[in-house]
Motif scaffolding. Sequence first.
Motif, PDB file in Angstrom:
ATOM      1  N   THR A  94      27.590  44.985  31.160  1.00 35.87           N
ATOM      2  CA  THR A  94      27.368  45.055  29.716  1.00 35.87           C
ATOM      3  C   THR A  94      28.696  45.234  29.000  1.00 35.87           C
ATOM      4  O   THR A  94      28.909  44.709  27.905  1.00 35.87           O
ATOM      5  CB  THR A  94      26.437  46.243  29.370  1.00 35.87           C
ATOM      6  N   ALA A  95      29.603  45.981  29.642  1.00 33.10           N
ATOM      7  CA  ALA A  95      30.893  46.280  29.002  1.00 33.10           C
ATOM      8  C   ALA A  95      31.867  45.105  29.083  1.00 33.10           C
ATOM      9  O   ALA A  95      32.851  45.063  28.354  1.00 33.10           O
ATOM     10  CB  ALA A  95      31.513  47.520  29.648  1.00 33.10           C
ATOM     11  N   ALA A  96      31.592  44.160  29.983  1.00 31.97           N
ATOM     12  CA  ALA A  96      32.560  43.090  30.228  1.00 31.97           C
ATOM     13  C   ALA A  96      32.368  41.925  29.256  1.00 31.97           C
ATOM     14  O   ALA A  96      31.253  41.623  28.829  1.00 31.97           O
ATOM     15  CB  ALA A  96      32.428  42.587  31.660  1.00 31.97           C
ATOM     16  N   ARG A  97      33.483  41.276  28.918  1.00 34.37           N
ATOM     17  CA  ARG A  97      33.398  40.104  28.039  1.00 34.37           C
ATOM     18  C   ARG A  97      33.295  38.837  28.872  1.00 34.37           C
ATOM     19  O   ARG A  97      32.670  37.858  28.465  1.00 34.37           O
ATOM     20  CB  ARG A  97      34.669  40.069  27.186  1.00 34.37           C
ATOM     21  N   GLY A  99      42.454  50.892  26.532  1.00 36.89           N
ATOM     22  CA  GLY A  99      43.218  50.266  25.451  1.00 36.89           C
ATOM     23  C   GLY A  99      43.307  48.763  25.638  1.00 36.89           C
ATOM     24  O   GLY A  99      44.081  48.085  24.970  1.00 36.89           O
ATOM     25  N   GLU A 100      42.499  48.226  26.542  1.00 39.24           N
ATOM     26  CA  GLU A 100      42.540  46.795  26.852  1.00 39.24           C
ATOM     27  C   GLU A 100      41.858  45.965  25.761  1.00 39.24           C
ATOM     28  O   GLU A 100      41.100  46.484  24.950  1.00 39.24           O
ATOM     29  CB  GLU A 100      41.833  46.524  28.199  1.00 39.24           C
ATOM     30  N   ASP A 101      42.128  44.667  25.774  1.00 37.56           N
ATOM     31  CA  ASP A 101      41.447  43.761  24.861  1.00 37.56           C
ATOM     32  C   ASP A 101      40.059  43.417  25.369  1.00 37.56           C
ATOM     33  O   ASP A 101      39.137  43.215  24.583  1.00 37.56           O
ATOM     34  CB  ASP A 101      42.259  42.475  24.688  1.00 37.56           C
ATOM     35  N   ALA A 102      39.927  43.299  26.681  1.00 37.54           N
ATOM     36  CA  ALA A 102      38.618  42.956  27.228  1.00 37.54           C
ATOM     37  C   ALA A 102      38.546  43.393  28.683  1.00 37.54           C
ATOM     38  O   ALA A 102      39.567  43.487  29.369  1.00 37.54           O
ATOM     39  CB  ALA A 102      38.375  41.453  27.135  1.00 37.54           C
ATOM     40  N   LYS A 103      37.333  43.660  29.120  1.00 40.07           N
ATOM     41  CA  LYS A 103      37.102  43.882  30.544  1.00 40.07           C
ATOM     42  C   LYS A 103      36.661  42.546  31.145  1.00 40.07           C
ATOM     43  O   LYS A 103      35.862  41.825  30.551  1.00 40.07           O
ATOM     44  CB  LYS A 103      35.999  44.917  30.765  1.00 40.07           C
ATOM     45  N   VAL A 104      37.212  42.255  32.310  1.00 38.08           N
ATOM     46  CA  VAL A 104      36.801  41.060  33.041  1.00 38.08           C
ATOM     47  C   VAL A 104      36.169  41.545  34.345  1.00 38.08           C
ATOM     48  O   VAL A 104      36.830  42.200  35.152  1.00 38.08           O
ATOM     49  CB  VAL A 104      38.014  40.146  33.322  1.00 38.08           C
ATOM     50  N   LEU A 164      48.437  40.758  25.530  1.00 38.50           N
ATOM     51  CA  LEU A 164      47.007  40.710  25.836  1.00 38.50           C
ATOM     52  C   LEU A 164      46.753  41.518  27.115  1.00 38.50           C
ATOM     53  O   LEU A 164      47.299  41.204  28.172  1.00 38.50           O
ATOM     54  CB  LEU A 164      46.560  39.263  26.064  1.00 38.50           C
ATOM     55  N   ALA A 165      45.935  42.577  27.016  1.00 47.55           N
ATOM     56  CA  ALA A 165      45.653  43.420  28.179  1.00 47.55           C
ATOM     57  C   ALA A 165      44.230  43.183  28.659  1.00 47.55           C
ATOM     58  O   ALA A 165      43.281  43.241  27.877  1.00 47.55           O
ATOM     59  CB  ALA A 165      45.845  44.890  27.811  1.00 47.55           C
ATOM     60  N   LEU A 166      44.099  42.886  29.938  1.00 48.36           N
ATOM     61  CA  LEU A 166      42.776  42.667  30.527  1.00 48.36           C
ATOM     62  C   LEU A 166      42.542  43.681  31.623  1.00 48.36           C
ATOM     63  O   LEU A 166      43.392  43.895  32.488  1.00 48.36           O
ATOM     64  CB  LEU A 166      42.681  41.250  31.094  1.00 48.36           C
ATOM     65  N   ASN A 167      41.382  44.313  31.559  1.00 49.70           N
ATOM     66  CA  ASN A 167      41.010  45.341  32.524  1.00 49.70           C
ATOM     67  C   ASN A 167      40.091  44.678  33.555  1.00 49.70           C
ATOM     68  O   ASN A 167      38.959  44.315  33.235  1.00 49.70           O
ATOM     69  CB  ASN A 167      40.302  46.458  31.741  1.00 49.70           C
ATOM     70  N   LEU A 168      40.602  44.452  34.748  1.00 49.15           N
ATOM     71  CA  LEU A 168      39.824  43.750  35.771  1.00 49.15           C
ATOM     72  C   LEU A 168      39.009  44.761  36.569  1.00 49.15           C
ATOM     73  O   LEU A 168      39.557  45.639  37.222  1.00 49.15           O
ATOM     74  CB  LEU A 168      40.754  42.981  36.717  1.00 49.15           C
ATOM     75  N   VAL A 169      37.709  44.604  36.508  1.00 51.63           N
ATOM     76  CA  VAL A 169      36.821  45.559  37.171  1.00 51.63           C
ATOM     77  C   VAL A 169      35.913  44.828  38.158  1.00 51.63           C
ATOM     78  O   VAL A 169      35.495  43.695  37.909  1.00 51.63           O
ATOM     79  CB  VAL A 169      35.956  46.317  36.136  1.00 51.63           C
ATOM     80  N   SER A 170      35.646  45.482  39.271  1.00 54.56           N
ATOM     81  CA  SER A 170      34.754  44.878  40.264  1.00 54.56           C
ATOM     82  C   SER A 170      34.497  45.891  41.364  1.00 54.56           C
ATOM     83  O   SER A 170      35.077  46.975  41.363  1.00 54.56           O
ATOM     84  CB  SER A 170      35.402  43.638  40.889  1.00 54.56           C
ATOM     85  N   SER A 171      33.657  45.536  42.287  1.00 58.40           N
ATOM     86  CA  SER A 171      33.500  46.365  43.479  1.00 58.40           C
ATOM     87  C   SER A 171      34.690  46.078  44.409  1.00 58.40           C
ATOM     88  O   SER A 171      35.380  45.073  44.227  1.00 58.40           O
ATOM     89  CB  SER A 171      32.171  46.047  44.169  1.00 58.40           C
ATOM     90  N   PRO A 172      34.942  46.944  45.394  1.00 57.52           N
ATOM     91  CA  PRO A 172      36.038  46.663  46.321  1.00 57.52           C
ATOM     92  C   PRO A 172      35.747  45.382  47.098  1.00 57.52           C
ATOM     93  O   PRO A 172      34.591  45.122  47.464  1.00 57.52           O
ATOM     94  CB  PRO A 172      36.034  47.868  47.272  1.00 57.52           C
ATOM     95  N   LEU A 209      51.193  38.868  29.042  1.00 59.77           N
ATOM     96  CA  LEU A 209      49.892  39.254  29.576  1.00 59.77           C
ATOM     97  C   LEU A 209      50.054  40.532  30.384  1.00 59.77           C
ATOM     98  O   LEU A 209      51.040  40.697  31.110  1.00 59.77           O
ATOM     99  CB  LEU A 209      49.393  38.170  30.531  1.00 59.77           C
ATOM    100  N   LEU A 210      49.089  41.428  30.246  1.00 59.22           N
ATOM    101  CA  LEU A 210      49.083  42.629  31.076  1.00 59.22           C
ATOM    102  C   LEU A 210      47.742  42.688  31.799  1.00 59.22           C
ATOM    103  O   LEU A 210      46.688  42.787  31.163  1.00 59.22           O
ATOM    104  CB  LEU A 210      49.282  43.888  30.226  1.00 59.22           C
ATOM    105  N   PHE A 211      47.803  42.563  33.130  1.00 62.45           N
ATOM    106  CA  PHE A 211      46.577  42.700  33.918  1.00 62.45           C
ATOM    107  C   PHE A 211      46.499  44.120  34.449  1.00 62.45           C
ATOM    108  O   PHE A 211      47.459  44.621  35.031  1.00 62.45           O
ATOM    109  CB  PHE A 211      46.592  41.733  35.108  1.00 62.45           C
ATOM    110  N   ILE A 212      45.367  44.747  34.232  1.00 55.60           N
ATOM    111  CA  ILE A 212      45.162  46.088  34.779  1.00 55.60           C
ATOM    112  C   ILE A 212      44.069  45.963  35.828  1.00 55.60           C
ATOM    113  O   ILE A 212      42.903  45.716  35.492  1.00 55.60           O
ATOM    114  CB  ILE A 212      44.727  47.075  33.676  1.00 55.60           C
ATOM    115  N   GLU A 213      44.453  46.060  37.092  1.00 60.13           N
ATOM    116  CA  GLU A 213      43.451  45.957  38.144  1.00 60.13           C
ATOM    117  C   GLU A 213      42.914  47.351  38.412  1.00 60.13           C
ATOM    118  O   GLU A 213      43.586  48.208  38.981  1.00 60.13           O
ATOM    119  CB  GLU A 213      44.052  45.348  39.415  1.00 60.13           C
ATOM    120  N   ASN A 214      41.689  47.585  37.975  1.00 62.12           N
ATOM    121  CA  ASN A 214      41.101  48.915  38.086  1.00 62.12           C
ATOM    122  C   ASN A 214      40.710  49.228  39.525  1.00 62.12           C
ATOM    123  O   ASN A 214      40.699  48.351  40.383  1.00 62.12           O
ATOM    124  CB  ASN A 214      39.871  49.000  37.168  1.00 62.12           C
TER     125      ASN A 214
END
Lengths: 113, 343
Positions: free
Chosen positions: B280-283, B255-260, B156-164, B237-242
């Motif tokens: 909008t892109a995040a689950r 290629g992630e399953d969801a953006k968090v 399970l790959a999660l793309n973690l997105v946020s401001s700094p 689990l694969l966490f991708i911290e963007n």
Amino acid sequence: MHEMSLVEGIRSIVLDQARTHGFSRVTVLRLEIGRFAGVEKPALDFAFDVVMRGSPAEGARLEIIDLPGQAMCYDCMTAVEIASRLDPCPRCGGGRLIPNGGDEMRIKDMEVV
Amino acid sequence: MCTVCGCSDKVIVDGREMSHDEAHRLGLAHHHAHSHGDGLPHGHDHTHDHSHGHSHPHRHGDTLHDHPHDHHHSHPHDHAHGAGHSHGDADHAHDHGGGDHHHPHEGTHHYGLGAAGVSVPGLTQARLIEVETSILAKNDAIAQGNRRVLTALGTLALNLVSSPGSGKTTLLCKTIEALGDTPLAVIEGDQQTSADADRIRATGARAIQINTGKGCHLDAQMVGHAIDELRPRPNSLLFIENVGNLVCPAAFDLGEDAKVAILSVTEGEDKPLKYPDMFTAARLAILNKVDLAPHCDVDLDLYEENLRRVNPDITILRLSARSGEGMATWIDWLRARLAEKAA
């Protein structure tokens, strides 16, 4: 937002197409950009001039075709066209819309010699 | 439309109908109708080496007449009567360079003045290539490759997105502790430094740091290379911290399953409205640092209302990585998604 990366993508597609179709120069390049694609046109224009230098598309005219923003309204369950992601539904005034079109970023075609 | 001569018609070759493009590609002589811009359509058979002579009605001034003449496209040719004639505009299959068809001298057809500056038999000087390709097609193709690999592994790959500064790395460290012996790996994206990967490794987890240099987001290729090196374990689990950025990472599929999306309560309730693409892109949206809420005059309900305004489907969790409040719900969410993926 990341117009420079986008134009790098365009450049690599142009180079691929030049190899496939055997042309030396692109005179016009037409893009289709959706309203919600988050693309800033002046930034794209600027990046295009810079990034295309030394490629077949150097000096090409960049034309941008705007595609409308589309959304599904969760209140009246209708597909509607909206100008901004935050717009209310033009049909029922509802605020729960899920955009489902308008984030396109495509090269439509190019005129080449 | 035929990309060689611009003709949109079907053509007949040896009694079989095929697309004009196909006939050109196969190098077959074929028949098609065309007009020389004088409004007088005519048809004839020809191969595309363009050294054919033919006859068709055309206009010299006001006089309509018909005589054989050569369309030899590689050098100037003279008409016996000494009058230049025009082939008019571009909707003609033997396009002589679009509208730029120059006749500088009487009776001379100069084919070197078209857009290409040279005439190639069989090719028009300007032509249209339909590309219809997404600008991010390359990224998307690599992302699909990543997704296939991860799906095959049940990872399970999660793309973690946020401001700094929203607390992504702290949340990750606490999450790794809370997950115990669940196999996992982390890809850290930052413009500079390996500080974050070092913090993750200090928890005992495997981590790879990607420095994007001046790049504002991770792309699928960077993540693909990191996946190859990390070799995630099956059902892990694969966490991708963007890269900390609420704008660009929204557009790049990894290629992630969801953006968090992680949003801390100090950032302001209006952030989902100001940066709608990302939310909008995040689950899932995590409202982090809720332990600070009483100190910073913040309306948590308004945060949620604004998040749902840009994304009615989004799941929202309130938590504090520091105090541990809400962490259990987050861990449950992760385990549930992992079970779905591994199934």
